[in-house]
Design an enzyme around this catalytic site. Structure first.
Site, mmCIF file in Angstrom:
data_model
loop_
_atom_site.group_PDB
_atom_site.id
_atom_site.type_symbol
_atom_site.label_atom_id
_atom_site.label_comp_id
_atom_site.label_asym_id
_atom_site.label_seq_id
_atom_site.Cartn_x
_atom_site.Cartn_y
_atom_site.Cartn_z
ATOM 1 N N ASP A 254 0.837 -1.232 0.337
ATOM 2 C CA ASP A 254 -0.593 0.189 -0.445
ATOM 3 C C ASP A 254 1.255 1.030 -0.226
ATOM 4 O O ASP A 254 2.576 1.080 0.091
ATOM 5 C CB ASP A 254 -1.002 -0.101 1.831
ATOM 6 C CG ASP A 254 -2.212 0.687 1.680
ATOM 7 O OD1 ASP A 254 -2.121 1.620 0.594
ATOM 8 O OD2 ASP A 254 -2.677 1.171 2.188
ATOM 9 N N GLU B 284 2.291 5.230 -4.384
ATOM 10 C CA GLU B 284 2.352 6.526 -4.937
ATOM 11 C C GLU B 284 3.534 6.757 -5.539
ATOM 12 O O GLU B 284 3.182 7.633 -6.840
ATOM 13 C CB GLU B 284 1.095 7.146 -4.265
ATOM 14 C CG GLU B 284 -0.333 6.088 -4.915
ATOM 15 C CD GLU B 284 -0.792 5.701 -3.704
ATOM 16 O OE1 GLU B 284 -1.163 4.295 -3.748
ATOM 17 O OE2 GLU B 284 0.118 5.881 -2.487
ATOM 18 N N ARG C 171 -1.400 -1.376 -4.703
ATOM 19 C CA ARG C 171 -2.598 0.233 -4.953
ATOM 20 C C ARG C 171 -1.801 1.326 -6.173
ATOM 21 O O ARG C 171 -2.622 1.258 -6.695
ATOM 22 C CB ARG C 171 -2.508 0.666 -3.725
ATOM 23 C CG ARG C 171 -3.959 1.868 -3.768
ATOM 24 C CD ARG C 171 -3.354 2.952 -1.928
ATOM 25 N NE ARG C 171 -3.259 3.770 -1.740
ATOM 26 C CZ ARG C 171 -3.029 4.638 -0.814
ATOM 27 N NH1 ARG C 171 -3.936 4.549 0.162
ATOM 28 N NH2 ARG C 171 -2.466 5.159 -0.818
ATOM 29 N N ASP D 270 -9.294 3.387 -1.624
ATOM 30 C CA ASP D 270 -9.975 4.017 -0.658
ATOM 31 C C ASP D 270 -11.616 4.538 0.237
ATOM 32 O O ASP D 270 -11.524 6.061 0.163
ATOM 33 C CB ASP D 270 -9.053 5.245 0.533
ATOM 34 C CG ASP D 270 -7.119 3.824 0.717
ATOM 35 O OD1 ASP D 270 -7.510 2.615 1.034
ATOM 36 O OD2 ASP D 270 -6.719 4.418 1.624
ATOM 37 N N ASP E 183 -16.706 -42.437 -73.195
ATOM 38 C CA ASP E 183 -18.127 -42.028 -72.137
ATOM 39 C C ASP E 183 -19.237 -42.859 -71.963
ATOM 40 O O ASP E 183 -19.080 -44.296 -72.904
ATOM 41 C CB ASP E 183 -18.866 -39.745 -73.507
ATOM 42 C CG ASP E 183 -19.814 -39.727 -72.562
ATOM 43 O OD1 ASP E 183 -19.999 -39.623 -72.091
ATOM 44 O OD2 ASP E 183 -20.661 -39.076 -73.828
ATOM 45 N N GLU F 149 -20.443 -46.194 -67.767
ATOM 46 C CA GLU F 149 -21.571 -46.306 -66.547
ATOM 47 C C GLU F 149 -21.860 -48.016 -66.728
ATOM 48 O O GLU F 149 -21.833 -48.828 -64.997
ATOM 49 C CB GLU F 149 -22.198 -45.816 -66.560
ATOM 50 C CG GLU F 149 -21.768 -44.617 -66.268
ATOM 51 C CD GLU F 149 -21.866 -43.522 -67.306
ATOM 52 O OE1 GLU F 149 -21.090 -42.817 -67.048
ATOM 53 O OE2 GLU F 149 -22.460 -43.902 -68.387
ATOM 54 N N ASP G 287 -22.660 -34.181 -67.586
ATOM 55 C CA ASP G 287 -23.995 -33.500 -68.462
ATOM 56 C C ASP G 287 -23.893 -32.163 -67.883
ATOM 57 O O ASP G 287 -25.695 -32.015 -66.966
ATOM 58 C CB ASP G 287 -24.120 -34.514 -69.416
ATOM 59 C CG ASP G 287 -23.799 -35.543 -70.277
ATOM 60 O OD1 ASP G 287 -22.738 -34.964 -70.350
ATOM 61 O OD2 ASP G 287 -24.224 -35.528 -70.606
#
Length: 1821
Positions: free
Chosen positions: A491, A494, A574, A590, A1383, A1386, A1490
């Site tokens: 404390d 300062e 402080r 304080d 082509d 599939e 496509d």
């Protein structure tokens, strides 16, 4: 002659003359030479102020001292303008004050240095410094520092212990942020992303005198927070001409504008609702004042030191605080016990009174951890002593407290008495300090300065001196040995002095009485402190006064470390300065017992959150004055939520500890209530301190920090948050029970009632009766809790819990940090536990992310409370994720442990007993944990239960109502472990009926084999050991030997017994990346199902299907996989099958999983997160690769399935095709137009129209000129690709392809036991001699006009030979070509199964017991393809059903086509195939089918490409502008821009639609197409190098952004941008009318490709301007890209010199590589016929390293233009090239200082790239 003797008068006159002469000469010299840098009170007779016409709000005060008048103002050269209000300056600065810039230096991109000279003008206070230095530096992406200082003499600068340790890490050029004005000097700081002005000092002149420094800056908003320490009655500053002094001072915080204990020249400014904010910190410790004015603007006036500013940028206020704390030091984590409640007072009078206080508060069971003693414990208030009369037993007091789990803290002040102890004994502390020279001295530097504080006459330790620090540590050690305690309160630092300056006063000099005194309290510098000319080790007290507390904290930290060692302890100070929070907490001083002070404590706490001291609070109930019961009760309520929660009062006032008000008082009950809540939530508060310590987050948080987009929160300061999630609303006024409170925009729950608030984003009147505080939990929070007790010592032993507050999305998240609560550096040492908690989709995941601590109390999570549970849940399960050998375990919580409050919508789970430090998942309701037992349509309860499953309805969409019981599946019966894997036998749990599909009998006994193939790859395979079931015949590359060293494997595999499951765990993180220990595993003849939990919701892959996002949506989506001639569409199974996915884990690790199964299948995602596979045959054969990066996943996957083919260089050029060319002349005209338009173009196609009646290998008479046209085009550097379909017509009189195929028996047939005939279909070929009527419907056309077709069985070697011969005949006899497009493979058929529609054999093959959700599934698997019972024969002679290998048809078609192409042409060429399967990429590229001419197809094409990157097919792209439907102009133009960056870049459209090629529109379109394709062609060397890397290492070409920035989770969702490799970011426009693109810029340096400029933005979304002729492209810093000048095709562009784009990183480095071969040779890599070189740039030098050279002379390439980006803003004047012989060649640089692009043309030097070279560039500096 005798000596003359002078009289006394003469002697005196002579001495006076001599002295005057010396003085005169000195003044003459000073006048002639002037003292360097200092002007002594300069005035000028001719100075005329130039007075600006500005708003009064922008006036900057030229007369900040008292007594301004017109005459005095004009004497200062300022402007006089009186007004009718006094707070506005009447005397303000003219524009011809200040400094001018004399010279500027820019040593690099990140710094600016300048020399400033003062403009001739009158002085304000004298001592003006004439020459200043300016230095600005972009220290990081978010921190700018600029410093202004004396150019000639050193001045005091703050010796900050943390900031001095920082190193700059710049990444953004300072020019993006800071602009300097030269005359007069001024600075403009901008936000680099938006160029918004944030801090503009050009509004007023710089003043820099010896004892007066002033700088003003205009700000962007009035939302200013911070500056201190003061009492601010509101958190947001008033900008109406308020001046705040900053200078540490022992003063009362009573609401004035005076300076208080700390020194904080830092403020935060919120710019607007975006949340963008910045902070300004002036590193200066001298006395100062800061004025805020309505402009808005700020003015700093300080009386010493330098101007050392830091500007901190953030996207949110919280980010600004984080940046500030990076600068000054992040806060310490206080010990856990210090978060408990604390009691103190000044002057208990005796230890017995202290104990009475302790006992009465213990007696009421008040939660209470800490007791203090103030200075009254000391002997006559002397440090390091105790009162042996009134505090006789103080040495035993700590033990007394410890017995009950409490702690003891005592106080020390800095001032040391000079008097002796009681009885005349010497005061050892003073004596030893004197001996050590530990004291602050007078101005002579020797004599200790004397003052007066509590003990009387004192000296003051100089904590800036090492001697003093050593003394302080020693005294503290001595004292601790005498008086045990737990922490220290310092404390009066300062520093406070009851005398003005000293016992002798202070000398009259310019330090004690400076020319200007800021508006500090008392207006005297040394009031209540030391003389300013006192000396300390760091300098004059004038300079270091405000550092006194800071230096004391640093010294005290050393003392605490010495005494407490490894214990964390606590410091409370402080006085403070930025950086103190790294070691200490603070209280607000304080205060007094009044209603103002209870209010003002909240802004005070919020400000210290900004200042980096989160351990903060005010003296509860007030320090001075007597507190009323009501005030103290309300203060105890709010004080229970101060981070530092202490009740403290002063000498002579009534006791105010809670028990003093009576054990049954409302105050006691209320205090206990909220302190228990505090203690319950201490784990959350402690975690917030961990976040503050590690990331700089605030603890007590302004509402504005979380809800900045709501301007109603900007001034909220009567409420505050704990972190993100707890809102505290106290009562702060007397006699009220209703408070006006703001409810921010979120879901909120009342903590005490647990009910959800109905209001949000509005003010409400909150009813808070006398015993109640407003406390609300934010939806989305998970708060860790612990059962409270009277101390934390006891509470830390209690069970823990969680409060889960669900948000509007029924989600929540949180975390927990836990350690022993007392040890130092636990984060650093790893001695802690950390959890991430997430609640989503009905599951609470309690994930341990760090487990470095084992709590000795064996803590458990006992309770989980879930707020906002809208409905009563079903069963609750708890899964323990264990690292133990037996793996995870799941238990169901008994009903007695589950309680649901239907009114409050709260679920209470109790008795969980989950060990802290372990990972768990708590699932409630099990809705999201259900696994579908009836995936077919039309399920009902009877059907469900017939399968032995559970029927229970759910209100959640997608959740199955029919689901498997927990033990449904298989059980382990035998297991064998080896070093290379494990073998397990499993048996079906016959407790349940069959899987419910009688036509697909269950297989009861299965074999499981796990193989550890390598450190990063494993395989697990499940099959029927008694039956030879079909297995996929696709060869994979697995290592010859397994990885038998367990330490090398990245994974661990566990087997769960009942139900059987496999768990794969990443060892480095403990993450389960596969966990099939779930109910529902089914293995029957025609239906196999297995489910696995996923480690996160981030899953990518599976195909081929059009996905609307790259990351899968896990909200109950099922995707069918079965190859089909199906244009892309949502949930439509398309051309290929890829049962592979990549998963991201929450740790940013990645893994990949392949199911090697080629039967029809589907996959279902659910939010668990989990994945279910269902397949119609074969076996389960999984391969898993573990990355750990996404890119490594692809590399490891392609190592398994085969690396991608290296395409011919020309195939990277632009390509044109159309289905619907009428004849060869249309193609010729197109070619002519494209050349005339100058559009780069390499490949022309012919679709099936070139064929006679769509017959393979037969030329249409309309295209009779095509072979000659192709020859012409090829002669001009072009290439030609033609199409082939697999189906061969069988209806011709003589058709060699069919006849030879039939003779070789290559066509697919029925099984011989049925018939020996061909399985006929119908595709494109027409019957001979028919005229097709296109007006008929499709099915009628097929029936009337389409010929019967046979389908080659490409598995057979004979078929491959036949196919090659047909291709060779066509090449040699009909037409040349360079690539083949296959082509319809599939395979596609226009009839279903076979002509006539009757498939022979087992009908279950066509319509199996389970049908995945395929397109037109109602027609069976044979829809638009062959009968499933068709027979195919593998190359080894094994016969297989088309049912099993249908998905492999395109795969089997591809390799024979590739082999034929290479054999026939003798060149590499390219094959493009429509149907694919894993490993197809070894031979072919793929287009995405496509598609349609519609906008959504643009972004979906990016998703498709990124998925095929995962699948190992990098040569991919979509039909640019769309295949079906008419293309729109803008869409087609945007698609051309996007398509220019498809690896396979082809514009292709369908029959019957208008042309859409680049020259079919207008000149604007063709020009735009040309420009973007020129960019593509420029970068083809880079693209080709990427293709080489894909071919050799398996890396991706089109790369998802997340692959490069996987630690940035924002990238995990990006699918509208993509990368070429690591270095080119493509951000296309994808929407109609878009002229801006919202693009994400990942966290690294990026350059705009078009401008070469660094964009100065990273890790954020950016609105990128995108005019119609523009695509956003960015090059990544740190990379070197090879390039060539584009030409009309690659034949010519390949002959150009090779250029380099050298995009420098933040550190000025870059690297890249370049691959080159002849572009079309076969196996050039395997034959080593190529060049590979790497480039590196560092330290202004570019060099290459030749890694391999094997080029033929004709293919060698020379170096051309080198472009260095980010070359800096200092002119580069010299460039040299050193060639392979060591010869140095000067080169001419072109350096653009605006773009920072350096262009070096090496072309004339003919330097070969296959030889080493070095290029160096230098500046003139």
């Amino acid at each position: 002659m005798g000596k003359r003797r002078f009289s006394g008068l003469e002697v005196a006159l002579m001495v006076m003359f001599a002295l005057m002469s010396v003085a005169a000469i000195t003044f003459i010299i000073l006048f002639a030479t002037t003292e360097p840098g200092v002007l002594k009170d300069e005035t000028t007779d001719v100075f005329v102020p130039q007075c600006p016409s500005i708003p009064t709000a922008e006036r900057v005060d030229c007369f900040p001292d008292a007594g301004a008048s017109k005459l005095q103002c004009e004497q200062r050269g300022c402007c006089w303008g009186p007004l009718d209000e006094r707070n506005v300056p009447w005397c303000f600065f003219s524009t011809n004050h200040g400094y001018t810039v004399e010279s500027v230096e820019k040593p690099n991109l990140y710094e600016i240095k300048a020399q400033l000279k003062r403009m001739a003008s009158p002085s304000l206070f004298g001592g003006d410094i004439q020459e200043l230095s300016f230095h600005a530096e972009m220290q990081s992406n978010n921190r700018l520092r600029f410093k202004i200082y004396d150019a000639q003499r050193p001045r005091f600068e703050v010796p900050h212990e943390h900031i001095s340790s920082l190193k700059s890490d710049p990444s953004s050029p300072i020019s993006n942020t800071l602009e300097m004005t030269n005359n007069p000097f001024g600075l403009t700081v901008r936000r680099k992303e938006t160029k918004k002005v944030l801090f503009d000092t050009t509004m007023a002149p710089l003043v820099f005198a010896d004892q007066y420094l002033q700088l003003s800056a205009k700000l962007p908003s009035h939302n200013i927070y911070g500056l201190g320490e003061h009492v601010h009655t509101q958190y947001r500053h008033d900008t109406n001409w308020r001046t705040w002094p900053i200078f540490t001072r022992d003063a009362f915080p009573n609401g004035g504008t005076h300076n208080l204990y700390g020194h904080y020249p830092f403020f935060l400014c919120l710019e607007d609702e975006s949340g963008k904010s910045f902070g300004v910190f002036l590193m200066n410790s001298n006395a100062m004042e800061v004025t805020l004015q309505p402009a808005p603007a700020v003015t700093y006036r300080t009386i010493g030191g330098v101007l050392d500013f830091y500007i901190l940028f953030g996207d949110t206020p919280e980010q600004v605080v984080q940046e500030f704390l990076v600068l000054i030091g992040k806060p310490v984590i206080p010990p856990y016990w210090s978060l408990g409640f604390q009691l103190s007072r000044w002057d208990y009078g005796s230890l017995s009174e202290v104990k009475k206080t302790v006992e009465r508060n213990r007696a009421i069971s008040l939660p209470y951890d800490i007791q203090y003693t103030d200075i009254d414990y000391m002997e006559n208030k002397k440090d390091f002593t105790y009162d042996k009369v009134n505090f006789t037993e103080l040495p035993q007091f700590a033990d007394y407290l410890h017995e009950k789990g409490q702690k003891y803290i005592l106080i020390l002040d800095p001032a040391i008495a000079t008097s002796k102890l009681v009885g005349g004994a010497s005061y050892g502390s003073y004596d030893r300090g004197t001996e050590k020279n530990a004291w602050v001295t007078k101005s002579d530097g020797k004599t200790p300065l004397l003052g007066e504080v509590w003990p009387g006459v004192t000296v003051f330790p100089d904590y800036t001196s090492q001697n003093c620090i050593d003394w302080w540590v020693d005294e503290y050690e001595r004292f601790y040995r005498e008086i045990k305690h737990d922490a220290l309160w310092i404390d009066m630092n300062e520093v406070a002095n009851f005398k003005k300056g000293s016992t002798e006063g202070c000398a009259d000099n310019n330090l004690n009485y400076p020319p200007f005194t800021p508006r500090i309290l008392d207006d005297v510098m040394y009031s209540k402190t030391l003389c300013m000319d006192a000396k300390q080790d760091w300098g004059n007290h004038y300079d270091v006064h405000s550092l006194y507390g800071y230096s004391m904290v640093l010294a005290t930290e050393k003392a605490l470390q010495s005494v407490f060692g490894g214990n964390r302890t606590l410091m409370l100070t402080r006085s403070s300065f930025p950086g103190v929070g790294k070691y200490s907490g603070h209280w607000l001083g304080d205060n007094a017992a009044n209603w103002n002070d209870i209010k003002w404590a909240i802004p005070g706490m919020l400000e210290f959150g900004l200042f980096g001291i989160p351990y903060i609070g005010a003296d509860i109930c007030g320090f001075f004055d007597n507190s009323t019961e009501e005030l103290c009760r309300r203060w105890m309520q709010v004080g229970a939520f101060y981070p530092f929660s202490r009740n403290h009062n002063a000498q002579g006032y009534k006791p105010q500890d809670p028990a003093a008000f009576g054990p049954t008082s409302m105050l006691v009950e209320s205090s206990k209530r909220y302190l228990k809540i505090r203690y319950t939530l201490l784990p959350y508060l402690y975690t917030l301190f961990y976040k503050a310590h590690t990331t700089g987050d605030t603890v007590v948080r302004p509402v504005m920090h979380e809800f900045y987009s709501d301007n109603a929160t900007w001034a909220v300061d009567r409420q505050f948050l704990w972190g993100k999630h707890l809102l505290i609303t106290p009562v702060l006024d007397p006699g009220v029970d209703k408070v006006t409170a703001y409810i921010p925009d979120a879901v909120w729950y009342d903590y005490e009632t647990m009910e959800q608030l109905a209001d949000r984003r509005m003010e409400v009147k909150m009813y808070l009766p006398a015993d109640k505080l407003g406390l609300h939990i934010r939806g989305g929070a998970i708060l860790p809790t612990q059962r409270p007790d009277v101390t934390t010592t006891y509470s830390r032993r209690n069970p823990m819990g969680l409060i889960v507050a669900l948000d509007e999305n029924n989600q929540a998240a949180g975390e927990l940090f836990w350690d022993d609560g007392d040890s130092r550096e636990t984060v650093k040492t790893g001695n802690y536990i950390h959890y991430n908690f997430t609640a989503v989709n009905g599951a609470l995941t309690m994930q341990v992310t760090h487990a470095g601590y084992k709590d000795p109390n064996n803590l458990k999570f006992e309770d989980v409370t879930i707020l906002g549970m809208l409905a009563r849940p079903g069963p609750v399960s708890v899964t323990h994720f264990s690292t133990a050998p037996h793996g995870n375990s799941t238990t169901t919580l008994p009903d007695a442990n589950i309680n649901y409050d239907v009114v409050k919508k709260v679920l209470f789970l109790s008795g969980l007993s989950l060990t802290v430090g372990e990972t768990y998942v708590v699932q409630w309701g099990l809705d999201y944990q259900r696994f579908d037992c009836y995936p077919e349509e039309h399920g009902d309860e009877a059907k469900c239960k017939a399968r032995g499953c559970i029927w229970e309805k759910s209100t959640i969409q997608g959740v199955p109502w029919c689901f498997y019981p927990e033990d449904y599946g298989y059980t382990v019966t035998a297991a064998t472990d080896t070093e290379s894997g494990m073998t397990v036998d499993i048996t079906r749990n016959k407790k349940y009926r069959s899987s419910g599909r009688p036509d697909s009998p269950d297989i009861d006994t299965l074999r499981v084999e796990v193989r550890y193939h390598s450190s990063d790859m494993l395989q697990f395979k499940i099959w029927d050991p008694t039956t030879d079931r079909y297995q996929v015949p696709v060869p994979l590359s697995v290592p010859n030997a397994p990885e038998t060293d367990e330490n090398k494997r990245l994974y661990r595999v566990l087997i769960t017994n009942n139900p059987f499951g496999i768990q794969v765990i990443r060892k480095s993180t403990g993450t389960k990346i596969w966990d099939s220990s779930l109910p529902g595993f089914t293995f029957s003849d025609m239906f196999i199902q297995v489910s696995t939990r996923l480690p996160s919701e981030f899953v990518y892959g599976f195909g081929e299907t059009e996905h609307p996002t790259y990351k899968h949506n896990l909200n109950y989506h099922t995707w069918g996989m079965f190859s089909k001639d199906q244009p892309p569409g949502y949930k439509m199974n398309c051309y290929g099958v890829h049962p592979f996915y990549m998963g991201l884990e929450t740790t940013a690790d990645a893994h990949g999983v392949l199911l090697l199964n080629s039967n029809a299948m589907d996959v279902t995602f659910q939010p668990t997160p989990a994945l279910t596979y269902r397949t119609l045959g074969g076996i389960l054969d999984f391969f898993m690769v573990l990355g750990p990066t996404p890119e490594m996943v692809v590399q490891e996957y392609t190592a398994l399935i085969g690396r991608p083919v290296l395409p011919a260089y020309w195939s990277l050029g632009f390509q044109l095709c159309r289905y619907g060319y009428a004849n060869h002349q249309e193609i010729a005209d197109l070619y002519t137009d494209m050349r005339a338009a100058g559009i780069p173009y390499d490949v022309q196609y012919a679709d099936i129209d070139y064929m006679e009646r769509q017959l393979d290998f037969v030329l249409n008479p309309e295209f009779v000129g095509l072979p000659a046209l192709v020859d012409q085009m090829r002669g001009e550097g072009m290439r030609f690709i033609f199409i082939l379909d697999p189906a061969i017509s069988g209806n011709e009189t003589y058709y060699p392809a069919f006849e030879r195929g039939k003779a070789a028996d290559v066509f697919i047939k029925w099984p011989k036991n049925l018939t020996d005939g061909i399985v006929w279909g119908k595709v494109w070929p027409d019957f001979p001699n028919v005229t097709v009527n296109d007006s008929l419907d499709w099915d009628t056309q097929v029936e009337k006009y389409r010929a019967y077709t046979a389908f080659p069985d490409f598995f057979r070697t004979t078929t491959a030979n036949w196919w090659k011969q047909e291709i060779q005949d066509f090449y040699e006899k009909t037409m040349k070509f360079d690539g083949i497009w296959i082509d319809m493979n599939e395979p596609a058929s226009f009839v279903h199964g076979t002509v006539g529609g009757k498939c022979l054999g087992n009908p279950l093959l066509e319509n199996p017991p389970y049908m995945p959700p395929l397109e037109s599934k109602q027609f069976g698997l044979n829809h638009k393809t062959l009968c499933m019972n068709s027979e195919q024969i593998l190359s080894d002679g094994r016969k297989v059903r088309h049912y099993d290998v249908h998905n492999l048809y395109g795969w089997s078609h591809t390799k024979p086509t590739y082999d034929a192409l290479l054999s026939v042409t003798g060149k590499r060429g390219i094959v493009v195939t429509r149907s694919t399967y894993p490993s197809s990429g070894k031979w072919a590229g793929h287009w995405l089918g496509d598609n349609y001419s519609q906008w959504d197809q643009l972004y979906k094409s990016i998703i498709g490409m990124m998925e095929f990157s995962l699948f190992g097919i990098p040569y991919t792209g979509a039909d640019i502008c769309g295949f079906f439907n008419k293309a729109d102009y803008e869409m087609c133009l945007r698609w051309m821009q996007l398509g220019a960056f498809y690896p396979y870049s082809r514009n292709h459209n369908g029959k019957g639609n208008m042309r859409q090629d680049p020259v079919a529109w207008n000149a604007t379109f063709s020009n735009s197409s040309r420009d973007v394709l020129n960019i593509r062609y420029t970068l083809l060397p880079y693209l080709y190098t990427l293709m080489f890397e894909a071919h050799t290492t398996g890396s991706t070409v089109v790369r998802p952004v997340l692959h490069e920035f996987v630690t940035d989770k924002t990238t995990w969702d990006i699918y509208k941008q993509f990368l070429w490799g690591p270095a080119l970011l493509i951000s296309p426009a994808l929407d109609p009318g878009a002229r801006h693109v919202d693009g994400y810029v990942p966290n690294t340096r990026w350059y705009d490709y078009h401008t070469a400029k660094y964009i100065g933005v990273r890790a954020q979304m950016v609105k990128m301007p995108t005019p119609l002729d523009h695509i956003n492209l960015h090059i990544r810093g740190g990379y070197i890209l090879p390039w060539q000048k584009p030409e009309n095709n690659t034949y010519y562009s390949r002959r150009n010199p090779l250029g380099l784009i050298v995009a420098l990183s933040d550190s000025g480095t870059a690297q890249g590589s370049f691959f080159w071969d002849d572009g079309e040779g076969i196996d050039t890599v395997a034959k080593e016929q190529y060049l590979l070189t790497s480039f590196a740039a560092t330290s202004n030098t570019l060099s290459n390293t030749v890694l391999h050279t094997g080029l033929a002379l004709a293919d060698q390439v020379t170096l051309g233009v080198v472009k260095v980006w980010g070359a800096g803003i200092v002119k580069i004047t010299e460039v040299t090239l050193t060639d392979t012989t060591g010869t140095t060649h000067p080169l001419t640089p072109e350096h653009n200082l605006d773009t920072q692009e350096l262009i070096i043309d090496v072309t004339p030097k003919s330097v070969r790239v296959d030889q080493p070279f070095t290029i160096t560039w230098r500046t003139s500096i």
